[in-house]
Design an enzyme around this catalytic site. Structure first.
Site, short mmCIF file in Angstrom:
data_model
loop_
_atom_site.label_atom_id
_atom_site.label_comp_id
_atom_site.label_asym_id
_atom_site.label_seq_id
_atom_site.Cartn_x
_atom_site.Cartn_y
_atom_site.Cartn_z
N GLU A 1 1.26 -3.06 1.74
CA GLU A 1 0.40 -2.05 1.14
C GLU A 1 0.95 -0.66 1.44
O GLU A 1 1.61 -0.46 2.47
CB GLU A 1 -1.02 -2.14 1.70
N ASP A 2 0.65 0.29 0.57
CA ASP A 2 0.99 1.68 0.87
C ASP A 2 -0.08 2.30 1.76
O ASP A 2 0.22 3.06 2.67
CB ASP A 2 1.19 2.51 -0.40
N ASP B 1 -7.46 1.90 2.99
CA ASP B 1 -8.50 2.93 2.99
C ASP B 1 -9.81 2.29 3.47
O ASP B 1 -10.05 2.20 4.67
CB ASP B 1 -8.60 3.44 1.54
N PHE C 1 -7.24 12.99 1.55
CA PHE C 1 -6.51 12.49 0.39
C PHE C 1 -5.02 12.79 0.54
O PHE C 1 -4.63 13.92 0.84
CB PHE C 1 -7.07 13.15 -0.88
N VAL C 2 -4.21 11.77 0.35
CA VAL C 2 -2.76 11.95 0.50
C VAL C 2 -2.02 11.44 -0.74
O VAL C 2 -2.50 10.56 -1.45
CB VAL C 2 -2.21 11.21 1.75
N ASP D 1 -0.49 8.32 -5.49
CA ASP D 1 -0.58 9.27 -6.60
C ASP D 1 -1.88 10.05 -6.62
O ASP D 1 -2.88 9.67 -6.03
CB ASP D 1 -0.47 8.52 -7.92
N ARG E 1 3.91 9.94 -7.02
CA ARG E 1 4.43 8.70 -6.42
C ARG E 1 5.89 8.83 -6.03
O ARG E 1 6.37 8.14 -5.13
CB ARG E 1 4.28 7.52 -7.39
C1 PRP Z 1 -4.85 2.03 -3.51
C2 PRP Z 1 -3.82 1.51 -2.54
C3 PRP Z 1 -4.45 0.25 -2.02
C4 PRP Z 1 -5.94 0.55 -2.09
C5 PRP Z 1 -6.44 0.89 -0.73
O1 PRP Z 1 -4.66 1.44 -4.74
O2 PRP Z 1 -2.59 1.26 -3.17
O3 PRP Z 1 -4.14 -0.87 -2.82
O4 PRP Z 1 -6.11 1.67 -2.95
O5 PRP Z 1 -7.83 1.17 -0.76
P1 PRP Z 1 -8.91 0.19 -0.13
O6 PRP Z 1 -8.47 -0.11 1.29
O7 PRP Z 1 -10.16 1.03 -0.16
O8 PRP Z 1 -9.02 -1.03 -0.95
P2 PRP Z 1 -5.31 2.01 -6.10
O9 PRP Z 1 -6.52 1.20 -6.43
O10 PRP Z 1 -5.51 3.49 -5.98
O11 PRP Z 1 -4.22 1.64 -7.17
P3 PRP Z 1 -2.69 2.14 -7.28
O12 PRP Z 1 -1.95 1.56 -6.10
O13 PRP Z 1 -2.24 1.53 -8.57
O14 PRP Z 1 -2.66 3.64 -7.29
#
Ligand code: PRP
Length: 184
Positions: free
Chosen positions: A109-110, A113, A162-163, A169, A175
């Site tokens: 994961e990136d 949250d 927010f980062v 993104d 990104r």
């Molecule tokens: C982001 C990120 C994780 C998730 C983390 O994805 O890449 O997958 O949110 O948040 P959480 O711990 O509250 O579940 P996002 O839904 O923004 O999609 P993206 O990666 O396509 O931008």
């Protein structure tokens, strides 16, 4: 007005100004350390890195190249079920084509949250009887945690702000930034 405006210290994306949190050098050093740790644990296990799209593809790409051994990579696209970020389930909208039975999985994961995405996805993976599941995230926001999820490797714990950058993104932009920037 340009949507994207960058200097060494900050970047502007649309209406928001972000300042550097971790430089490209700091990011790459941490990725190398994580790659060495993952290598020590998985060198002879031919792990399958699973990158959760979209954000994690940048980190997953660097991480697997910092891994010194045989490995494979796969991608999943997950989508929040309800309209909000704090409730609802998570659906797989693009799945893995590989058989996960008996495999050593490294979920990449990136950012973690609320923990919702990983919480539901790990549960989904367990049902396919892999040999092991390990989770790795480049960033984690401990103060935002709402769902129980064990993360085995964390690049950096950060404040609940927010980062963007390194795969993350704002409205689709940012990104490609090689460092991590936080909202000013
Ligand atoms: C982001 C990120 C994780 C998730 C983390 O994805 O890449 O997958 O949110 O948040 P959480 O711990 O509250 O579940 P996002 O839904 O923004 O999609 P993206 O990666 O396509 O931008």
């Amino acid at each position: 007005m340009e949507a994207y405006n960058k200097t060494p210290d900050h970047v502007q994306l649309y209406d928001l100004m972000f300042v550097t949190l971790f430089s490209e050098k700091q990011v790459q050093e941490r990725v190398r350390e994580l790659g060495a740790e993952i290598t020590a644990q998985y060198k002879d296990k031919r792990p399958l890195f699973i990158s959760i799209l979209s954000g994690a593809f940048v980190f997953a790409s660097d991480l697997m190249r910092a891994f010194d051994g045989d490995c494979e990579v796969g991608f999943v696209k997950l989508s929040s079920y309800a309209g909000t970020r704090s409730s609802g389930s998570v659906q797989t909208v693009m799945g893995l084509e590989k058989d996960l039975h008996g495999r050593h999985l490294i979920v990449v994961e990136d950012i973690v949250d609320t923990g919702r995405t990983l919480h539901f996805f790990i549960d989904h993976l367990r049902q396919q009887n892999p040999a092991s599941i390990c989770t790795i995230t480049f960033l984690r926001k401990p103060d935002a945690a709402e769902f129980p999820v064990a993360v085995d490797y964390v690049g950096f714990d950060i404040e609940n702000r927010f980062v963007v950058g390194y795969g993350l993104d704002y409205e689709g932009l940012g990104r490609n930034l090689p460092g991590i920037y936080q909202l000013r």
